[in-house]
Design a protein around this motif. Structure first.
Motif, PDB file in Angstrom:
ATOM      1  N   SER A   1       0.840  -1.208   0.000  1.00  0.00           N
ATOM      2  CA  SER A   1       0.000   0.000   0.000  1.00  0.00           C
ATOM      3  C   SER A   1       0.874   1.256   0.000  1.00  0.00           C
ATOM      4  CB  SER A   1      -0.873   0.048   1.254  1.00  0.00           C
ATOM      5  OG  SER A   1      -1.872  -0.912   1.166  1.00  0.00           O
ATOM      6  N   ALA A   2       0.271   2.363  -0.421  1.00  0.00           N
ATOM      7  CA  ALA A   2       0.991   3.643  -0.444  1.00  0.00           C
ATOM      8  C   ALA A   2       0.115   4.735   0.163  1.00  0.00           C
ATOM      9  CB  ALA A   2       1.344   4.012  -1.886  1.00  0.00           C
ATOM     10  N   VAL A   3       0.765   5.658   0.851  1.00  0.00           N
ATOM     11  CA  VAL A   3       0.075   6.832   1.412  1.00  0.00           C
ATOM     12  C   VAL A   3       0.668   8.060   0.747  1.00  0.00           C
ATOM     13  CG1 VAL A   3      -0.435   8.176   3.483  1.00  0.00           C
ATOM     14  CG2 VAL A   3      -0.081   5.705   3.661  1.00  0.00           C
ATOM     15  N   PHE A   4      -0.195   8.853   0.114  1.00  0.00           N
ATOM     16  CA  PHE A   4       0.252  10.100  -0.524  1.00  0.00           C
ATOM     17  C   PHE A   4      -0.293  11.273   0.272  1.00  0.00           C
ATOM     18  CE2 PHE A   4      -1.407  13.621  -3.068  1.00  0.00           C
ATOM     19  CZ  PHE A   4      -0.234  14.119  -3.610  1.00  0.00           C
ATOM     20  N   PHE A   5       0.527  12.306   0.486  1.00  0.00           N
ATOM     21  CA  PHE A   5      -0.012  13.568   1.009  1.00  0.00           C
ATOM     22  C   PHE A   5       0.802  14.713   0.432  1.00  0.00           C
ATOM     23  CE2 PHE A   5       3.182  14.186   4.412  1.00  0.00           C
ATOM     24  CZ  PHE A   5       3.616  12.882   4.601  1.00  0.00           C
ATOM     25  N   ASN A   6       0.135  15.887   0.277  1.00  0.00           N
ATOM     26  CA  ASN A   6       0.844  17.038  -0.276  1.00  0.00           C
ATOM     27  C   ASN A   6       0.703  18.246   0.648  1.00  0.00           C
ATOM     28  OD1 ASN A   6      -1.642  18.218  -0.852  1.00  0.00           O
ATOM     29  ND2 ASN A   6      -1.622  17.628  -3.006  1.00  0.00           N
ATOM     30  N   TYR A   7       1.533  19.247   0.428  1.00  0.00           N
ATOM     31  CA  TYR A   7       1.553  20.439   1.286  1.00  0.00           C
ATOM     32  C   TYR A   7       1.961  21.621   0.420  1.00  0.00           C
ATOM     33  CZ  TYR A   7       5.613  17.338   1.865  1.00  0.00           C
ATOM     34  OH  TYR A   7       6.591  16.400   1.639  1.00  0.00           O
ATOM     35  N   ASP A   8       1.001  22.527   0.178  1.00  0.00           N
ATOM     36  CA  ASP A   8       1.269  23.638  -0.740  1.00  0.00           C
ATOM     37  C   ASP A   8       1.882  24.838  -0.044  1.00  0.00           C
ATOM     38  OD1 ASP A   8      -0.907  24.688   0.579  1.00  0.00           O
ATOM     39  OD2 ASP A   8      -2.127  25.026  -1.202  1.00  0.00           O
ATOM     40  N   ARG A   9       2.036  24.762   1.287  1.00  0.00           N
ATOM     41  CA  ARG A   9       2.733  25.820   2.029  1.00  0.00           C
ATOM     42  C   ARG A   9       3.627  25.159   3.067  1.00  0.00           C
ATOM     43  NH1 ARG A   9      -1.187  30.598   2.231  1.00  0.00           N
ATOM     44  NH2 ARG A   9      -2.998  29.716   1.225  1.00  0.00           N
ATOM     45  N   ALA A  10       4.831  25.677   3.220  1.00  0.00           N
ATOM     46  CA  ALA A  10       5.746  25.163   4.235  1.00  0.00           C
ATOM     47  C   ALA A  10       5.365  25.770   5.576  1.00  0.00           C
ATOM     48  CB  ALA A  10       7.179  25.512   3.854  1.00  0.00           C
ATOM     49  N   HIS A  11       4.193  25.361   6.067  1.00  0.00           N
ATOM     50  CA  HIS A  11       3.635  25.990   7.270  1.00  0.00           C
ATOM     51  C   HIS A  11       2.655  25.001   7.909  1.00  0.00           C
ATOM     52  CE1 HIS A  11       1.248  28.733   9.738  1.00  0.00           C
ATOM     53  NE2 HIS A  11       2.259  29.581   9.651  1.00  0.00           N
ATOM     54  N   PRO A  12       2.530  25.034   9.257  1.00  0.00           N
ATOM     55  CA  PRO A  12       1.595  24.099   9.908  1.00  0.00           C
ATOM     56  C   PRO A  12       0.154  24.187   9.421  1.00  0.00           C
ATOM     57  CG  PRO A  12       3.076  25.051  11.530  1.00  0.00           C
ATOM     58  CD  PRO A  12       3.343  25.772  10.242  1.00  0.00           C
ATOM     59  N   VAL A  13      -0.242  25.297   8.753  1.00  0.00           N
ATOM     60  CA  VAL A  13      -1.618  25.306   8.220  1.00  0.00           C
ATOM     61  C   VAL A  13      -1.832  24.198   7.196  1.00  0.00           C
ATOM     62  CG1 VAL A  13      -2.166  27.737   8.622  1.00  0.00           C
ATOM     63  CG2 VAL A  13      -1.187  27.027   6.426  1.00  0.00           C
ATOM     64  N   SER A  14      -0.745  23.618   6.698  1.00  0.00           N
ATOM     65  CA  SER A  14      -0.888  22.478   5.778  1.00  0.00           C
ATOM     66  C   SER A  14      -1.518  21.284   6.506  1.00  0.00           C
ATOM     67  CB  SER A  14       0.472  22.061   5.214  1.00  0.00           C
ATOM     68  OG  SER A  14       1.262  21.477   6.250  1.00  0.00           O
ATOM     69  N   ARG A  15      -1.440  21.277   7.818  1.00  0.00           N
ATOM     70  CA  ARG A  15      -1.978  20.202   8.676  1.00  0.00           C
ATOM     71  C   ARG A  15      -1.373  18.839   8.340  1.00  0.00           C
ATOM     72  NH1 ARG A  15      -8.025  20.643  10.156  1.00  0.00           N
ATOM     73  NH2 ARG A  15      -7.169  20.441  12.230  1.00  0.00           N
ATOM     74  N   THR A  16      -0.112  18.853   7.864  1.00  0.00           N
ATOM     75  CA  THR A  16       0.519  17.584   7.469  1.00  0.00           C
ATOM     76  C   THR A  16       1.509  17.063   8.505  1.00  0.00           C
ATOM     77  OG1 THR A  16       2.170  18.791   6.181  1.00  0.00           O
ATOM     78  CG2 THR A  16       0.240  17.954   4.989  1.00  0.00           C
TER      79      THR A  16
END
Ligand code: PD2
Ligand code: ZN
Length: 278
Positions: free
Chosen positions: A238-253
């Motif tokens: 299995s694979a888990v993908f996640f993205n983050y369009d800002r280098a900031h905790p608002v990405s919630r990643t």
């Protein structure tokens, strides 16, 4: 949670709530739903942009994503059909089953095993790699395109994400034994740290992560997203993908590797950059 993140979350919730009421009111007063939605979308984007500026957040950048537009339960990636297990919008997280075959998992483990070393983290002051209690696994990096199996997986990832293969860092393989964990962290580089300039020079920010489970620990070893109370159980292939369009905790990643309780966990990580990774 810091107050700027709270404010951001509140503003997103307010915007969502206002949009729902507004859509109903506009349709009741004779708007076509599609035209109303388009107008609301534009207004919302302007509202969120103004909030970002007010909170001094970094501007969002383009990120890889997995296109699930036709609500398909499977994705045909050319050389392999994979299952869509779960998709979440904020943060953007998609879980896929059968992304790697058993043979590919075994080939990665066999090639990585003789090269494993204690995992390092980046020293935020200097940019140098360091041993850290935050990360107790062992790991190694393959070079991009290092062998035929890696080339095949990298092509599959590029097709899945519609993102250039050259923007990927070399595949990393990690092994966790009982008690080993990777405490919650963000995968992007903090642009305010002294080490930022040197790490960002090699292809810009990290903008997405794909974790691929190469085996199944007997107990423990899930991948956690504490900001949204999500835990993904490691299933071979299995694979888990996640993205983050800002280098900031608002990405919630914020995410971590929970301690392995019994057995071993092997996982491969692919980090995607904004531009070619050199
Ligand atoms: O092994 C994991 O589950 C894990 C969790 C969080 C791996 C990483 N981060 C990573 O390689 O960045
Ligand atoms: Zn991570």
């Amino acid at each position: 949670m810091t107050s700027d993140i709270q404010q951001w979350i509140v503003s997103q919730a307010q915007a969502g709530h206002a949009a729902t009421s507004l859509l109903k009111a506009m349709c009741d007063s004779g708007w076509q739903e599609e035209a109303a939605l388009e107008t609301i979308q534009k207004t919302l984007n302007q509202f969120l942009e103004q909030r970002s500026v007010a909170l001094n957040l970094p501007a969002p950048v383009a990120v890889p994503d997995i296109s699930l537009e036709d609500a398909a339960n499977t994705l045909n990636l050319g050389d392999r059909v994979v299952g869509v297990v779960m998709a979440m919008q904020v943060p953007r997280v998609v879980v896929l089953s059968g992304f790697l075959s058993d043979e590919e998992c075994q080939a990665l483990i066999s090639a990585a095993a003789p090269r494993m070393q204690r995992s390092l983290t980046v020293d935020h002051q200097t940019g140098a790699d360091q041993v850290h209690a935050q990360r107790t696994s062992h790991g190694m990096f393959f070079s991009r395109g290092e062998n035929e199996v890696i080339q095949r997986i990298e092509h599959r990832l590029a097709k899945l994400l519609n993102w250039p293969l050259e923007n990927g860092e070399g595949l990393q393989v990690l092994r966790y034994q009982p008690g080993h964990e990777y405490k919650p962290h963000y995968d992007y580089f903090d642009p305010n740290e002294p080490s930022a300039a040197s790490v960002l020079a090699r292809g810009g920010q990290r903008v997405a992560t794909v974790l691929m489970y190469l085996n199944e620990p007997t107990r423990g070893g899930g991948t956690t997203f504490p900001s949204v109370n999500l835990e993904i159980s490691p299933q071979k292939g299995s694979a888990v993908f996640f993205n983050y369009d800002r280098a900031h905790p608002v990405s919630r990643t914020l995410h971590g590797g929970a301690p392995v309780r019994e057995g071993e966990k092997w996982v491969a990580t692919k980090w995607l950059r904004e531009r070619e990774f050199k």
